[in-house]
Design a protein around this motif. Structure first.
Motif, short mmCIF file in Angstrom:
data_model
loop_
_atom_site.label_atom_id
_atom_site.label_comp_id
_atom_site.label_asym_id
_atom_site.label_seq_id
_atom_site.Cartn_x
_atom_site.Cartn_y
_atom_site.Cartn_z
N ALA A 123 7.70 3.04 2.80
CA ALA A 123 6.34 3.48 2.48
C ALA A 123 5.81 2.81 1.22
CB ALA A 123 6.30 5.00 2.33
N ASN A 124 6.72 2.33 0.35
CA ASN A 124 6.30 1.68 -0.89
C ASN A 124 5.69 0.31 -0.66
OD1 ASN A 124 7.68 3.89 -1.89
ND2 ASN A 124 8.77 2.75 -3.46
N TYR A 125 5.97 -0.31 0.51
CA TYR A 125 5.48 -1.68 0.73
C TYR A 125 4.88 -1.92 2.11
CZ TYR A 125 10.09 -2.17 2.95
OH TYR A 125 11.20 -1.99 3.73
N ARG A 126 5.05 -1.01 3.03
CA ARG A 126 4.66 -1.25 4.42
C ARG A 126 3.19 -1.67 4.57
NH1 ARG A 126 7.77 -2.90 7.24
NH2 ARG A 126 9.16 -1.16 7.35
N ASP A 127 2.26 -0.98 3.91
CA ASP A 127 0.84 -1.29 4.07
C ASP A 127 0.45 -2.62 3.43
OD1 ASP A 127 0.47 1.05 5.49
OD2 ASP A 127 -0.22 2.18 3.74
N SER A 128 1.06 -2.95 2.30
CA SER A 128 0.67 -4.16 1.59
C SER A 128 1.51 -5.38 1.94
CB SER A 128 0.72 -3.91 0.08
OG SER A 128 2.02 -3.52 -0.29
N ALA A 129 2.62 -5.16 2.64
CA ALA A 129 3.52 -6.27 2.98
C ALA A 129 4.03 -6.09 4.41
CB ALA A 129 4.69 -6.34 2.01
N PRO A 130 3.19 -6.37 5.40
CA PRO A 130 3.61 -6.14 6.79
C PRO A 130 4.82 -6.97 7.22
CG PRO A 130 1.54 -7.36 6.71
CD PRO A 130 1.85 -6.93 5.31
N ALA A 131 5.12 -8.06 6.52
CA ALA A 131 6.30 -8.86 6.87
C ALA A 131 7.58 -8.24 6.33
CB ALA A 131 6.15 -10.28 6.34
N GLY A 132 7.47 -7.29 5.42
CA GLY A 132 8.66 -6.66 4.84
C GLY A 132 9.41 -5.84 5.89
N VAL A 133 10.68 -6.10 6.04
CA VAL A 133 11.52 -5.39 7.00
C VAL A 133 12.43 -4.39 6.28
CG1 VAL A 133 13.34 -5.65 8.75
CG2 VAL A 133 11.46 -7.29 8.65
N ALA B 27 7.46 -13.70 11.48
CA ALA B 27 6.43 -13.65 12.52
C ALA B 27 5.06 -13.91 11.89
CB ALA B 27 6.45 -12.28 13.21
N ASP B 28 4.10 -14.24 12.73
CA ASP B 28 2.73 -14.44 12.26
C ASP B 28 2.06 -13.08 12.08
OD1 ASP B 28 2.98 -17.20 12.32
OD2 ASP B 28 2.24 -17.35 14.38
N PHE B 29 1.43 -12.89 10.93
CA PHE B 29 0.67 -11.67 10.63
C PHE B 29 -0.72 -12.08 10.21
CE2 PHE B 29 5.06 -10.38 9.93
CZ PHE B 29 5.10 -9.14 10.55
N ARG B 30 -1.71 -11.37 10.71
CA ARG B 30 -3.09 -11.67 10.38
C ARG B 30 -3.31 -11.51 8.87
NH1 ARG B 30 -8.63 -9.27 12.66
NH2 ARG B 30 -8.01 -7.48 11.42
N GLY B 31 -3.95 -12.50 8.27
CA GLY B 31 -4.26 -12.45 6.86
C GLY B 31 -3.15 -12.92 5.94
N ILE B 32 -2.02 -13.35 6.52
CA ILE B 32 -0.89 -13.83 5.73
C ILE B 32 -0.61 -15.27 6.14
CG2 ILE B 32 1.58 -13.54 5.28
CD1 ILE B 32 1.24 -10.58 5.76
N PRO B 33 -0.42 -16.16 5.19
CA PRO B 33 -0.12 -17.56 5.55
C PRO B 33 1.11 -17.64 6.45
CG PRO B 33 -0.51 -17.37 3.19
CD PRO B 33 -0.45 -15.96 3.74
N GLN B 34 1.09 -18.59 7.36
CA GLN B 34 2.20 -18.78 8.28
C GLN B 34 3.47 -19.11 7.52
OE1 GLN B 34 1.61 -21.99 11.08
NE2 GLN B 34 2.83 -20.94 12.62
#
Length: 168
Positions: free
Chosen positions: A22-32, A56-63
């Motif tokens: 929950a500390n990073y999920r919204d601001s860092a969708p690539a974080g596993v 993976a590719d995420f909208r709004g994040i550089p490839q």
């Protein structure tokens, strides 16, 4: 011992605590997954972050830059800036809130699922606090990175086929 309900691993070489998603999920969708490792007996620094990100590719994040085309995840270990610590996994904020030292100690790209990546991160954190893997690479970077690479590959091979390496 790793307590999966509290996300803490302890051993003779320190303690690892999982960063709450929950500390990073919204601001860092690539974080596993992410862990703060406190290793007071490490040769140079006492705190490290171990994390796994999705490539993976995420909208709004550089490839992502992949070292090989099929890479799906990347595992990192970084030394945290001792002048700004100590760090508490439960209060870690969004990406960029943890000041770390460079160069990065470990950066391994792998092919796996998110669930296996989370389990791998947990096992690697446990291996550090048990003294099986060292988070610090300064003394022998090539040898230590090879140890990590081998451990990661063997762990993932075992996750894919628990009987690998055994005569059936």
């Amino acid at each position: 011992m790793t307590d999966q309900t509290t996300d803490v691993a302890t051993g003779p070489y320190g303690t690892a605590r999982r960063i709450p998603p929950a500390n990073y999920r919204d601001s860092a969708p690539a974080g596993v997954d992410g862990w703060i490792i406190t290793a007071p007996h490490a040769p140079l620094w006492s705190q490290y972050m171990l994390d796994v990100i999705s490539l993976a590719d995420f909208r709004g994040i550089p490839q992502a830059t992949k070292r090989f085309p099929d890479a799906t995840h990347e595992l990192h270990v970084v030394a945290l800036d001792p002048d700004r610590g100590p760090y508490d996994a439960t209060t870690v904020g969004p990406p960029g809130s943890l000041p770390f030292l460079t160069p990065v100690n470990i950066a391994e790209q792998i092919i796996t699922t998110d669930d296996q990546a989370r389990r791998l991160a947990q096992l690697c954190a446990k291996a550090v606090v048990d003294g099986v893997l060292t988070p610090e690479t300064a003394d022998a970077p090539d040898r230590i990175r090879t140890q990590w690479r081998t451990s990661i590959r063997q762990t993932l091979d075992h996750a894919r086929d628990p009987h690998h390496g055994h005569a059936n």
